[in-house]
Design an enzyme around this catalytic site. Structure first.
Site, PDB file in Angstrom:
ATOM      1  N   GLY A 103      -8.484   9.932  19.622  1.00 37.47           N
ATOM      2  CA  GLY A 103      -8.119   9.088  20.868  1.00 37.47           C
ATOM      3  C   GLY A 103      -8.960   7.649  20.711  1.00 37.47           C
ATOM      4  O   GLY A 103      -9.177   6.919  21.546  1.00 37.47           O
TER       5      GLY A 103
ATOM      6  N   GLY B 276     -13.184  12.720  15.447  1.00 42.41           N
ATOM      7  CA  GLY B 276     -12.816  12.221  16.671  1.00 42.41           C
ATOM      8  C   GLY B 276     -11.346  12.102  16.994  1.00 42.41           C
ATOM      9  O   GLY B 276     -10.622  12.268  16.296  1.00 42.41           O
TER      10      GLY B 276
ATOM     11  N   ARG C 100      -1.188  17.497  15.312  1.00 39.64           N
ATOM     12  CA  ARG C 100      -0.832  17.869  16.637  1.00 39.64           C
ATOM     13  C   ARG C 100       0.209  17.033  17.109  1.00 39.64           C
ATOM     14  O   ARG C 100       0.457  15.773  16.539  1.00 39.64           O
ATOM     15  CB  ARG C 100      -1.939  18.169  17.628  1.00 39.64           C
TER      16      ARG C 100
ATOM     17  N   GLY D 246     -14.984   5.570  19.765  1.00 36.27           N
ATOM     18  CA  GLY D 246     -15.970   5.148  18.731  1.00 36.27           C
ATOM     19  C   GLY D 246     -15.589   4.221  17.457  1.00 36.27           C
ATOM     20  O   GLY D 246     -16.302   4.099  16.768  1.00 36.27           O
TER      21      GLY D 246
END
Length: 409
Positions: A156, A154, A279, A159
């Site tokens: 950002g 996941g 990234r 969760g």
């Protein structure tokens, strides 16, 4: 002669800047989307947009092959981590510069990343991987509450939650398992020790640490960033330790081509790596680096992707202090109005003011990056002046949210 094009997969918060940077060096930007809801990022951007059915590599290979009949594809990249491994495979298929897709895939699997970092001696929080509620409870008992519970894949902070009690742990685990079953994916949950301490975000290009940014978060149990300051106020020895650990992370994970972002906390035992992202960080972090040092990380990434990037260290053009305040609502409801934008933007030293939502938009907080409704970015030659400019600009901005329950009365 065929027109030179830069192909980008999917969209993210930095997409518009990628489009602008590509156009500034004479490239025709083409964005391949599989999710039509992402089109909002590219509205009036100047990028050609093509919708692709399916996210598998073969679908993208087929579309890029069609594009090569019309364009000279100079490079392929993406601002989105979710498809960055696919970018690597495409670059290899078309013999273009790009990241190692195997390294990207390993890095994006949080439990694999933790294992590789641990084996390399990189300081990380204690962790366990779980597949069900019993596993999560046992892991929390072994590590000791409070623990951070998150999906194994996941971005950002989606969760991610701090669980201080067993009922919070069970409730959040049920939510993550329901999400996994709904998406028909194999449930994998990461349970890890809560590392207490100042948070830092490190931006790298190739094997070079470009900048270290201090990040402040809102109140638990969620991890929603509220403010960034670049460069972080660190002693020379502290910065050296962060740089050394960051470079060790790249080596352990087989990274070192293109951008990377590392999150760590400085605990009572020293720096502890929370996560390595293969990234660039999302907006506004690249803007902060550019304002602080004059280095455009997005432009440098594109240059690497088309084989024109520098292998020597990037030269800093100046040394300023940049900061950003993330604007986050304090309640759910309907956004009635926003005021003070023009006055705040006019404050000397404000570099950017952006709102992601418009009046009459429903606001439903999710406890992650999606809670942001906007941000303010400022810069000046000194920390004190930057702090004052940021506060002045933020004080001029107001908004009103009517709770949903009030609307229904």
């Amino acid at each position: 002669m065929a027109r030179r094009a830069l192909v980008m997969l999917e969209a993210a918060s930095n997409s518009l800047r990628y489009v602008q940077a590509a156009r500034s060096i004479g490239l025709h930007p083409i964005t391949l989307l599989t999710d039509k809801s992402q089109y909002q990022y590219l509205h009036n951007s100047g990028s050609e947009v093509i919708f692709v059915e399916g996210r598998d590599v073969n679908a993208f290979v087929h579309q890029c092959s069609k594009l090569r009949m019309t364009y000279d594809i100079a490079g392929i990249t993406s601002p989105s981590e979710e498809v960055y491994a696919t970018v690597g495979y495409l670059c290899r298929h078309f013999n273009l510069p790009g990241p190692n897709p195997v390294s990207i895939e390993r890095c994006c699997k949080k439990f694999t990343q933790r294992r590789l970092l641990g084996e390399a001696g990189v300081p990380i929080p204690a962790y366990r991987v779980a597949a069900n509620t019993v596993d999560v409870e046992n892991a929390a008992a072994e590590i000791g509450l409070p623990v951070v519970v998150k999906p194994a894949v996941g971005v950002g902070s989606s969760g991610v939650r701090l669980c201080r009690k067993m009922d919070e742990l069970c409730e959040h685990t049920s939510s993550l398992l329901a999400r996994a079953y709904a998406s028909q994916s194999l449930p994998r949950i990461l349970v890890e020790e809560f590392a207490r301490g100042s948070h830092y975000s490190i931006e790298l290009m190739g094997n070079e640490v470009i900048g270290v940014t201090a990040a402040d978060f809102g109140d638990p149990p969620h991890f929603v960033c509220r403010q960034y300051v670049c460069p972080a106020p660190l002693a020379a020895e502290e910065r050296k330790r962060i740089v050394d650990i960051s470079l060790n992370c790249l080596q352990a994970l087989g990274l070192g081509w293109g951008p990377a972002n590392i999150d760590l906390r400085w605990t009572r035992l020293g720096p502890v790596v929370i996560e390595v992202n293969p990234r660039l960080a999302g907006a506004p972090n690249p803007q902060l680096i550019e304002l602080a040092y004059g280095i455009d990380l997005i432009a440098e990434h594109i240059k690497l992707a088309i084989g024109e990037g520098k292998e020597c260290p990037l030269r800093r053009r100046h040394s300023h202090v940049a900061a950003a305040r993330i604007l986050v609502p304090d309640r759910d409801g309907t956004l009635d109005w926003i005021s003070g934008e023009s006055r705040a933007a006019a404050v000397q030293g404000v570099a950017e003011l952006k709102f992601d939502v418009a009046p009459l938009t429903p606001i439903v907080r999710k406890g992650d990056y999606r809670d942001r409704i906007g941000y303010v970015v400022v810069a000046s030659p000194t920390p004190a002046r930057t702090k004052a400019i940021l506060q002045r600009a933020v004080d001029l901005i107001n908004w009103s949210i009517t709770p949903f329950t009030a609307i229904g009365k």
